[in-house]
Motif scaffolding. Structure first.
Motif, PDB file in Angstrom:
ATOM      1  N   GLY A 262      -1.327 -11.182  -6.865  1.00  0.00           N
ATOM      2  CA  GLY A 262      -0.230 -11.959  -6.298  1.00  0.00           C
ATOM      3  C   GLY A 262      -0.663 -12.712  -5.055  1.00  0.00           C
ATOM      4  N   ARG A 263       0.179 -13.642  -4.609  1.00  0.00           N
ATOM      5  CA  ARG A 263      -0.155 -14.409  -3.405  1.00  0.00           C
ATOM      6  C   ARG A 263      -0.318 -13.463  -2.216  1.00  0.00           C
ATOM      7  NH1 ARG A 263       0.357 -19.503  -1.228  1.00  0.00           N
ATOM      8  NH2 ARG A 263       1.257 -20.357  -3.132  1.00  0.00           N
ATOM      9  N   PRO A 264      -1.470 -13.512  -1.525  1.00  0.00           N
ATOM     10  CA  PRO A 264      -1.690 -12.617  -0.382  1.00  0.00           C
ATOM     11  C   PRO A 264      -0.765 -12.949   0.793  1.00  0.00           C
ATOM     12  CG  PRO A 264      -3.767 -13.502  -1.223  1.00  0.00           C
ATOM     13  CD  PRO A 264      -2.669 -14.303  -1.849  1.00  0.00           C
ATOM     14  N   GLN A 265      -0.498 -11.945   1.598  1.00  0.00           N
ATOM     15  CA  GLN A 265       0.241 -12.102   2.843  1.00  0.00           C
ATOM     16  C   GLN A 265      -0.566 -11.484   3.971  1.00  0.00           C
ATOM     17  OE1 GLN A 265       4.410 -11.060   3.017  1.00  0.00           O
ATOM     18  NE2 GLN A 265       4.664 -11.321   0.812  1.00  0.00           N
ATOM     19  N   VAL A 266      -0.429 -12.058   5.168  1.00  0.00           N
ATOM     20  CA  VAL A 266      -1.138 -11.537   6.331  1.00  0.00           C
ATOM     21  C   VAL A 266      -0.153 -10.753   7.188  1.00  0.00           C
ATOM     22  CG1 VAL A 266      -2.429 -12.109   8.421  1.00  0.00           C
ATOM     23  CG2 VAL A 266      -2.829 -13.397   6.317  1.00  0.00           C
ATOM     24  N   ALA A 267      -0.521  -9.511   7.484  1.00  0.00           N
ATOM     25  CA  ALA A 267       0.298  -8.655   8.336  1.00  0.00           C
ATOM     26  C   ALA A 267      -0.465  -8.339   9.619  1.00  0.00           C
ATOM     27  CB  ALA A 267       0.640  -7.354   7.599  1.00  0.00           C
ATOM     28  N   ALA A 268       0.256  -8.250  10.709  1.00  0.00           N
ATOM     29  CA  ALA A 268      -0.332  -7.903  12.007  1.00  0.00           C
ATOM     30  C   ALA A 268      -1.460  -8.854  12.412  1.00  0.00           C
ATOM     31  CB  ALA A 268      -0.850  -6.462  11.993  1.00  0.00           C
ATOM     32  N   GLY A 269      -1.451 -10.067  11.884  1.00  0.00           N
ATOM     33  CA  GLY A 269      -2.407 -11.088  12.288  1.00  0.00           C
ATOM     34  C   GLY A 269      -3.791 -10.993  11.702  1.00  0.00           C
ATOM     35  N   SER A 270      -4.138  -9.862  11.069  1.00  0.00           N
ATOM     36  CA  SER A 270      -5.509  -9.723  10.571  1.00  0.00           C
ATOM     37  C   SER A 270      -5.618  -8.950   9.269  1.00  0.00           C
ATOM     38  CB  SER A 270      -6.379  -9.028  11.621  1.00  0.00           C
ATOM     39  OG  SER A 270      -5.886  -7.728  11.906  1.00  0.00           O
ATOM     40  N   VAL A 271      -4.533  -8.335   8.806  1.00  0.00           N
ATOM     41  CA  VAL A 271      -4.582  -7.538   7.577  1.00  0.00           C
ATOM     42  C   VAL A 271      -3.996  -8.351   6.429  1.00  0.00           C
ATOM     43  CG1 VAL A 271      -3.904  -5.392   6.449  1.00  0.00           C
ATOM     44  CG2 VAL A 271      -4.296  -5.424   8.922  1.00  0.00           C
ATOM     45  N   THR A 272      -4.794  -8.569   5.405  1.00  0.00           N
ATOM     46  CA  THR A 272      -4.353  -9.316   4.232  1.00  0.00           C
ATOM     47  C   THR A 272      -3.954  -8.340   3.139  1.00  0.00           C
ATOM     48  OG1 THR A 272      -5.812 -11.170   4.758  1.00  0.00           O
ATOM     49  CG2 THR A 272      -5.022 -11.007   2.484  1.00  0.00           C
ATOM     50  N   CYS A 273      -2.717  -8.457   2.652  1.00  0.00           N
ATOM     51  CA  CYS A 273      -2.200  -7.567   1.621  1.00  0.00           C
ATOM     52  C   CYS A 273      -1.891  -8.378   0.364  1.00  0.00           C
ATOM     53  CB  CYS A 273      -0.927  -6.872   2.097  1.00  0.00           C
ATOM     54  SG  CYS A 273      -1.091  -5.964   3.649  1.00  0.00           S
TER      55      CYS A 273
ATOM     56  N   VAL B  36      -9.216  10.058 -10.531  1.00  0.00           N
ATOM     57  CA  VAL B  36      -8.839  10.020  -9.115  1.00  0.00           C
ATOM     58  C   VAL B  36      -7.397   9.542  -9.019  1.00  0.00           C
ATOM     59  CG1 VAL B  36      -9.394   9.030  -6.860  1.00  0.00           C
ATOM     60  CG2 VAL B  36     -11.220   9.501  -8.490  1.00  0.00           C
ATOM     61  N   GLN B  37      -6.679  10.049  -8.038  1.00  0.00           N
ATOM     62  CA  GLN B  37      -5.282   9.669  -7.859  1.00  0.00           C
ATOM     63  C   GLN B  37      -5.180   8.221  -7.386  1.00  0.00           C
ATOM     64  OE1 GLN B  37      -3.181  12.258  -5.234  1.00  0.00           O
ATOM     65  NE2 GLN B  37      -1.186  11.301  -5.570  1.00  0.00           N
ATOM     66  N   ALA B  38      -4.201   7.507  -7.893  1.00  0.00           N
ATOM     67  CA  ALA B  38      -3.992   6.116  -7.494  1.00  0.00           C
ATOM     68  C   ALA B  38      -3.686   6.040  -5.999  1.00  0.00           C
ATOM     69  CB  ALA B  38      -2.851   5.502  -8.300  1.00  0.00           C
ATOM     70  N   MET B  39      -4.200   5.008  -5.350  1.00  0.00           N
ATOM     71  CA  MET B  39      -3.991   4.855  -3.913  1.00  0.00           C
ATOM     72  C   MET B  39      -2.585   4.331  -3.644  1.00  0.00           C
ATOM     73  SD  MET B  39      -7.650   3.256  -2.695  1.00  0.00           S
ATOM     74  CE  MET B  39      -7.163   3.438  -0.982  1.00  0.00           C
ATOM     75  N   THR B  40      -1.999   4.808  -2.566  1.00  0.00           N
ATOM     76  CA  THR B  40      -0.713   4.270  -2.133  1.00  0.00           C
ATOM     77  C   THR B  40      -0.967   3.001  -1.328  1.00  0.00           C
ATOM     78  OG1 THR B  40      -0.782   5.638  -0.140  1.00  0.00           O
ATOM     79  CG2 THR B  40       0.357   6.544  -2.065  1.00  0.00           C
ATOM     80  N   ALA B  41       0.058   2.207  -1.162  1.00  0.00           N
ATOM     81  CA  ALA B  41      -0.083   0.964  -0.402  1.00  0.00           C
ATOM     82  C   ALA B  41      -0.481   1.274   1.038  1.00  0.00           C
ATOM     83  CB  ALA B  41       1.227   0.186  -0.431  1.00  0.00           C
ATOM     84  N   PRO B  42      -1.460   0.568   1.587  1.00  0.00           N
ATOM     85  CA  PRO B  42      -1.857   0.794   2.978  1.00  0.00           C
ATOM     86  C   PRO B  42      -0.662   0.636   3.914  1.00  0.00           C
ATOM     87  CG  PRO B  42      -3.441  -0.613   1.856  1.00  0.00           C
ATOM     88  CD  PRO B  42      -2.272  -0.469   0.938  1.00  0.00           C
ATOM     89  N   ALA B  43      -0.702   1.319   5.044  1.00  0.00           N
ATOM     90  CA  ALA B  43       0.425   1.318   5.982  1.00  0.00           C
ATOM     91  C   ALA B  43       0.824  -0.091   6.400  1.00  0.00           C
ATOM     92  CB  ALA B  43       0.063   2.163   7.202  1.00  0.00           C
ATOM     93  N   ALA B  44      -0.164  -0.960   6.660  1.00  0.00           N
ATOM     94  CA  ALA B  44       0.155  -2.312   7.130  1.00  0.00           C
ATOM     95  C   ALA B  44       0.861  -3.134   6.060  1.00  0.00           C
ATOM     96  CB  ALA B  44      -1.122  -3.021   7.572  1.00  0.00           C
ATOM     97  N   CYS B  45       0.691  -2.743   4.795  1.00  0.00           N
ATOM     98  CA  CYS B  45       1.285  -3.511   3.699  1.00  0.00           C
ATOM     99  C   CYS B  45       2.652  -2.972   3.281  1.00  0.00           C
ATOM    100  CB  CYS B  45       0.355  -3.503   2.488  1.00  0.00           C
ATOM    101  SG  CYS B  45      -1.318  -4.124   2.824  1.00  0.00           S
ATOM    102  N   GLN B  46       2.968  -1.772   3.705  1.00  0.00           N
ATOM    103  CA  GLN B  46       4.242  -1.178   3.319  1.00  0.00           C
ATOM    104  C   GLN B  46       5.395  -1.935   3.989  1.00  0.00           C
ATOM    105  OE1 GLN B  46       4.171   3.037   4.101  1.00  0.00           O
ATOM    106  NE2 GLN B  46       2.348   3.375   2.834  1.00  0.00           N
ATOM    107  N   GLY B  47       6.416  -2.181   3.222  1.00  0.00           N
ATOM    108  CA  GLY B  47       7.560  -2.914   3.749  1.00  0.00           C
ATOM    109  C   GLY B  47       7.486  -4.405   3.515  1.00  0.00           C
ATOM    110  N   LEU B  48       6.313  -4.910   3.114  1.00  0.00           N
ATOM    111  CA  LEU B  48       6.184  -6.345   2.814  1.00  0.00           C
ATOM    112  C   LEU B  48       6.737  -6.626   1.421  1.00  0.00           C
ATOM    113  CD1 LEU B  48       2.577  -7.174   4.084  1.00  0.00           C
ATOM    114  CD2 LEU B  48       4.746  -7.599   5.256  1.00  0.00           C
ATOM    115  N   ASN B  49       7.312  -7.793   1.257  1.00  0.00           N
ATOM    116  CA  ASN B  49       7.804  -8.216  -0.058  1.00  0.00           C
ATOM    117  C   ASN B  49       6.682  -8.999  -0.742  1.00  0.00           C
ATOM    118  OD1 ASN B  49       9.430  -8.761  -2.248  1.00  0.00           O
ATOM    119  ND2 ASN B  49      10.470 -10.484  -1.257  1.00  0.00           N
ATOM    120  N   LEU B  50       5.718  -8.259  -1.286  1.00  0.00           N
ATOM    121  CA  LEU B  50       4.531  -8.902  -1.862  1.00  0.00           C
ATOM    122  C   LEU B  50       4.869  -9.590  -3.180  1.00  0.00           C
ATOM    123  CD1 LEU B  50       1.852  -6.127  -1.213  1.00  0.00           C
ATOM    124  CD2 LEU B  50       2.227  -8.241   0.089  1.00  0.00           C
TER     125      LEU B  50
END
Length: 199
Positions: A79-90, A127-141
């Motif tokens: 999906g289209r990436p989003q930038v969170a906290a100015g440096s984290v791309t989700c 291996v267990q599936a990874m959860t969304a990184p903290a910086a990406c949680q709450g974003l409407n990706l």
């Protein structure tokens, strides 16, 4: 030999123009990848559906481009990436399948340079599936498979749209200058004296 000597000037001029327009060797990467989920060389579980990349010195207002290829060589929808906290791309991705995946990203540094790099990680059903990184949680990706190349951040051959147009215009200038100088050289190499009439 005179013609060859005359050609050296246009060739040197074209070389200088090419360096000015297209630049010299690629600049050393200014935007380092500080962190990633999944990380390079790591192992994640199948079903992982969000990735994140943390960079240093991103150019404000730009969004990195992200693409993903599965172990079978097919493209994994991103999906289209989003930038969170100015440096984290989700970005949201289709659930990953087992195998080695290759993630490619293109970023624009604070000084305007664009860089493209890639890394691989393993996907395992053990291996267990990874959860969304903290910086990406709450974003409407954006959902995987939606447009990821439009808008102001669209890239052409790894360059920003404006940069690509500037390079194209520069190429036209170099070609036109080369044609003009070559024509002058051909005219200058012709004999200037008139042939003596024979009766």
């Amino acid at each position: 030999m005179r013609g060859l000597r005359l050609l050296r000037a246009p060739v040197a001029l074209l070389g200088c123009l090419g360096v000015l327009l297209f630049g010299g060797p690629p600049a050393y990467a200014h935007t380092a990848l500080k962190d990633a989920t999944p990380a390079p060389g790591s192992r994640v579980g199948t079903g992982t559906n969000v990735i994140s990349l943390t960079f240093a010195r991103l150019k404000p207002g730009t969004t990195p481009k992200v693409s993903l290829v599965g172990s079978d060589g097919t493209t994994v929808p991103v999906g289209r990436p989003q930038v969170a906290a100015g440096s984290v791309t989700c970005a949201a991705v289709s659930p990953l399948q087992a195998g080695v995946a290759t993630l490619t990203y293109t970023v624009t540094a604070a000084d305007g340079d664009t860089q493209t790099n890639a890394f691989q990680f393993e996907v395992s059903d053990r291996v267990q599936a990874m959860t969304a990184p903290a910086a990406c949680q709450g974003l409407n990706l954006a959902a995987p498979g939606t447009d990821t190349g439009g808008g102001e951040d669209g890239m052409i051959l790894g360059l920003g749209r404006g940069e690509a147009l500037a390079v194209a215009a520069g190429a036209v200038v170099v070609i036109a200058a080369g044609a003009f100088l070559a024509a002058r050289v051909r005219r200058g190499a012709r004999p200037t004296g008139r042939r003596r009439a024979t009766w």
